[in-house]
Each structure stands twice: as C-alpha cells, then as structure tokens.
Design an enzyme around this catalytic site. Structure first.
Site, mmCIF file in Angstrom:
data_model
loop_
_atom_site.group_PDB
_atom_site.id
_atom_site.type_symbol
_atom_site.label_atom_id
_atom_site.label_comp_id
_atom_site.label_asym_id
_atom_site.label_seq_id
_atom_site.Cartn_x
_atom_site.Cartn_y
_atom_site.Cartn_z
ATOM 1 N N TYR A 53 8.177 148.052 67.976
ATOM 2 C CA TYR A 53 7.502 147.078 68.855
ATOM 3 C C TYR A 53 6.483 146.282 68.058
ATOM 4 C CZ TYR A 53 8.721 146.662 73.659
ATOM 5 O OH TYR A 53 9.349 146.280 74.800
ATOM 6 N N GLU A 55 4.613 143.120 69.437
ATOM 7 C CA GLU A 55 4.112 141.981 70.217
ATOM 8 C C GLU A 55 3.032 141.241 69.445
ATOM 9 O OE1 GLU A 55 2.872 143.489 74.012
ATOM 10 O OE2 GLU A 55 4.927 143.570 74.765
ATOM 11 N N ASP A 208 17.773 119.795 70.776
ATOM 12 C CA ASP A 208 18.358 121.137 70.869
ATOM 13 C C ASP A 208 19.623 121.134 70.004
ATOM 14 O OD1 ASP A 208 19.792 123.396 71.540
ATOM 15 O OD2 ASP A 208 19.514 123.196 73.709
ATOM 16 N N THR A 234 19.994 127.965 68.803
ATOM 17 C CA THR A 234 20.479 129.331 68.674
ATOM 18 C C THR A 234 20.626 129.607 67.184
ATOM 19 O OG1 THR A 234 22.804 128.715 68.583
ATOM 20 C CG2 THR A 234 21.881 129.106 70.780
ATOM 21 N N LYS A 237 25.692 130.097 66.288
ATOM 22 C CA LYS A 237 26.844 129.194 66.439
ATOM 23 C C LYS A 237 27.231 128.709 65.032
ATOM 24 C CE LYS A 237 25.608 128.408 71.261
ATOM 25 N NZ LYS A 237 25.238 127.443 72.316
ATOM 26 N N ARG A 243 23.002 136.919 67.102
ATOM 27 C CA ARG A 243 22.652 136.375 68.401
ATOM 28 C C ARG A 243 21.154 136.185 68.473
ATOM 29 N NH1 ARG A 243 27.260 136.069 71.183
ATOM 30 N NH2 ARG A 243 26.872 135.038 73.141
HETATM 31 C C1 LIG Z 1 24.513 127.585 73.490
HETATM 32 C C2 LIG Z 1 23.449 126.613 73.861
HETATM 33 C C3 LIG Z 1 22.211 127.037 74.362
HETATM 34 C C4 LIG Z 1 21.947 128.434 74.852
HETATM 35 O O1 LIG Z 1 22.070 129.435 73.993
HETATM 36 P P1 LIG Z 1 22.175 130.966 74.490
HETATM 37 O O2 LIG Z 1 21.951 131.667 73.208
HETATM 38 O O3 LIG Z 1 23.527 131.113 75.064
HETATM 39 O O4 LIG Z 1 21.084 131.176 75.478
HETATM 40 C C5 LIG Z 1 21.213 126.097 74.555
HETATM 41 N N1 LIG Z 1 21.429 124.810 74.292
HETATM 42 C C6 LIG Z 1 22.623 124.349 73.864
HETATM 43 C C7 LIG Z 1 22.787 122.887 73.589
HETATM 44 C C8 LIG Z 1 23.676 125.234 73.641
HETATM 45 O O5 LIG Z 1 24.856 124.776 73.245
#
Ligand SMILES: *Cc1c(COP(=O)(O)O)cnc(C)c1O
Length: 425
Positions: A53, A55, A208, A234, A237, A243
């Site tokens: 932990y 925080e 994003d 994220t 991807k 993750r």
């Molecule tokens: C995949 C995605 C997210 C969310 O990601 P998670 O890890 O699934 O919560 C946010 N914004 C965009 C543009 C995405 O493609």
C-alpha cells in the site's frame, strides 16, 4: 500452502489461463484496443509489488515502507517524461508532469473532470456514435450525467471530424473542457486546431490518446504533448504495457491533477502495474519500438486497401492509424453476425457502429479492425493480404460452417509460425 503453484492450488483457474493462452496464440486478434504485453511486463505485474500500500506520491506517502515503491514510481515517471517529452511541440520534458496512478483510461479521464470541472459544467467531446469514447460525455456515462455534454460529430460526406462544427458548437456553448480523443476513428487528429478552438472559448483542452499512445511515442501520429493542457491515456493499447492509465500534463496543472487522482478518486496505487508501465516505457524507448509502431500503421493501410480491393466499404476510404471501420452491409451482412462468424474462424474483431449508422448500437452495420496485436507477432503485409482473403471468405459464407472450419484451420496454421509476445505454448 504458501509456496504452491497456481496449478497445484487452483486447477480451475490454471486451466482457464491455459485456455486463454491457447486462444490468444491460435487466433488473429484484431480488436483495435488489444495487444500482447511482453513477458517482462507480465512478470513485473505478477510480482510482490501487488502487496504494498502506498497512498500518496513519492516521498509524501501515508504509510511507511516505501523505500522501493518510491523508486519504482519515479522510474516509471522519468522514463515516460523522456519518451513523451521528446515528442513535445513545445516545452519538452521540462514542462511535463506525469501521474502513473490512474487505475485505467476511464479513471484517468474522471480525474481530468474532477481537476477542472464542477457538476453541470459544459463539456465537449466526439460523440460515441461517431467514434468517441464513453467517458467524453456519453449519456449513459457518469460524464454525461454529471456534466452538460455537447457532443460534436463527423461530416456526413467524409466521415471525418468537422473542425468547423467543433468551433461553431464551442462558440455557442462555451465548454469548460474540450476533449480530442477517439476509440473508433481511423484518421489523424489535428491537436493544434483543437488548441486554437479551446483558446478562443477559454476551455481546458484535454487530449485522450488511449488508443494511439504507442503511435504518438514513436512519431507515427502527431503528439499533443506541449499543445494540450492535459493528455490522458491507457497503457495497454498500442503502448503495449500492462492494464493501466496515465496522465501527462503541463506543470501548471500538476497539483490539480495529482489531487484529483489521489485523494480525489482513488486510494492506493497499483504498484505492480506501475512497475509494468516502467518496463513498457523502457521497451518503448528501445531501438525496435519505432519500427513496430511504423509497421502497425503500414499493416493497417495494407489491410484496408486489400479489403477495399475485395469490395469492402472501409469508412473514409482507408486509415492513417492502427484501425479501420468497415460497413459490412454492402456485403449483405450486419456487423454482429459478421464478427461472430469471424470469431468462429479465429479472426477476432468487434462489431461497431459506423458514422450515421441506421442500425441499432447493439446490432450495428460495421466491424472495427486493428493491427497492433498481429503486428506484435511480426506479421506483415503478406499476412494482411491473406487476412483480407479470409475475412472475405468468412463473411460471404457466414452460415457455411465448413468454409469457416477451413479458414479456421488456415488461420491456426499461420498463427503457429508467429510467436506471440508473452504467450507460452
Ligand atoms: C480505451 C479508451 C479509454 C478507456 O480505457 P479503459 O482502460 O478501458 O478504462 C478511454 N478513452 C479512450 C479514447 C479509449 O479508447
């Protein structure tokens, strides 16, 4: 008990993992948001760091025993600063603050709302039906329920984001926050144009890059670093890490973002994930990552063209990035039955709405296909041509199980010659 392996203590879960290993090895994984994390990334995420932990932030924690964790988090941050700092339009690493604690992409975006908005404020993002993400103000998301969402769309004639519409809506509605980021959009985003609009209306500009972070890091997509006030992503991807989520922002916003993540939204960070992010950042700084990212885009372009050559309706006529959207209705099939038939042939994609889709979201016209995973296996243009042929055979014989079985056999055979990172067979 304590030292027994998973196989010894829990045969059921061990079997599921074996089966998923095999599924991921024996299929062409084309879900645009997925990838194969390396064995090194998985080793870090499967470590004792999950026990701790912590925080707070490095050297300002609420629990003792952070001698190691502080170093892990600082290492992840310094590598990300180096990686993304060199893509910056202005300011470089020196004006970059990084937070690696968001649990995933969705929570990272919530932190942006908490840092900059009050409930009821106007926010703008690309609508979900046009390829935007749930967390950019979609009506069923908390972001559409707690804020006044004004979505922008794509042009009816080109299916591309209409910057004139974005400007018009922004001037009319004066958003507090303007998002640029997509989940099912095959073209390049013009971050400078979004910045100009945000400046005209006094909005915070958030980019994003959840899908395209790996492409941005490698220079295969223009970078919003140094342009946007805040960049969320994220880490799993095209970035090919564990993750997780991350936020990169200008230094003036550092305190607001950090406070929003913790204590605003979260408790203790997932330190095992932070370690995995550090490993992925090192991989992305390595020699082979730029050619990987380049190959993702080349493969996507090749696959899109091969599908067009076979008569498929690829939206916008192609792709600039790692994904494409295909309207299947011109082949006499809807997206969902097409995706299901492809899955039976070990070609795994997802059904997806196309812009201005006349069909319902749960039974839309299209499928979305991405190349990050197959490119991680070293597949190239020749394999993309084969794939287009298989997709065509399957969707034109979607109810003919013997055709599907034949394609499945060919897919499995091809997969057997391309090792998948992180997968042990
Ligand atoms: C995949 C995605 C997210 C969310 O990601 P998670 O890890 O699934 O919560 C946010 N914004 C965009 C543009 C995405 O493609």
């Amino acid at each position: 008990m304590a030292d027994r392996t998973l196989r010894e203590t829990d045969a059921e879960v061990a079997k599921f993992i074996d089966e998923e290993n095999r599924r991921e090895f024996e299929s062409m994984r084309l879900i645009a948001s997925e990838n194969y994390a390396s064995a090194a990334v998985m080793e870090a995420t499967g470590s004792c760091l999950t026990n701790k932990y912590s925080e707070g932030y490095a050297h300002k924690r609420y629990y003792e025993g952070q001698q190691i964790i502080d170093q892990v988090e600082e290492l992840a941050i310094s590598r990300l600063k180096k990686l993304f700092g060199r893509t910056a339009a202005a300011g470089g690493e020196d004006d970059l603050h990084v937070n690696v604690q968001p649990y995933s992409g969705g929570p990272a975006n919530l932190a942006v709302y908490l840092a900059f908005c009050k409930p009821g404020d106007v926010i703008m993002g690309l609508g979900l039906p046009a390829g935007g993400h749930l967390t950019h103000g979609h009506s069923v998301s908390i972001t559409g329920r707690f804020f006044k969402s004004v979505p922008y769309g794509v042009r009816r004639d080109t299916h591309r984001i209409d910057m004139d519409e974005v400007r018009k809506l922004a001037q009319e509605h004066r958003p507090k926050l303007l998002w640029a980021g997509t989940t099912a959009y095959p073209r390049t985003l013009d971050f400078k144009a979004f910045r100009a609009i945000a400046d005209e209306v006094g909005a915070i500009f958030a980019a994003d890059i959840a899908h395209i972070a790996g492409l941005v890091a490698a220079g295969e997509h223009p970078s919003p670093i140094g342009i946007a006030d805040v960049v969320t992503s994220t880490t799993h991807k095209t970035f090919r890490g564990p993750r997780g989520g991350m936020i990169l922002c200008k230094k003036v916003h550092a305190a607001a973002i950090d406070k929003a993540v913790f204590p605003g939204l979260q408790g203790g960070p997932h330190n095992h994930t932070t370690a995995g992010i550090a490993v992925a950042a090192k991989e992305a700084l390595g020699e082979s990552f730029p050619s990987y990212a380049k190959a993702i885009v080349e493969n996507a372009k090749e696959l899109a063209q091969a599908l067009i050559d076979k008569g498929f309706a690829v939206t916008t006529g192609g792709t600039d990035n790692h994904l494409m959207l295909i309207d299947m209705t011109s082949k006499g099939i809807a997206g969902k039955p097409a995706a299901q038939a492809l899955d039976r042939a070990h070609i795994v994609a997802n059904y997806n709405a196309v812009p201005f889709d006349p069909r319902k979201p749960f039974d839309p016209s299209g499928i979305r296909i991405g190349t990050p995973s197959v490119t991680s296996r070293g597949m190239g243009k020749a394999e993309m041509r084969m794939l287009a042929g298989w997709i065509d055979r399957v969707v034109t014989s979607a109810s003919n199980e013997s055709v599907i079985a034949k394609v499945r056999g060919e897919v499995k055979e091809l997969c057997s010659t391309f090792p998948a990172p992180g997968i042990r067979m």
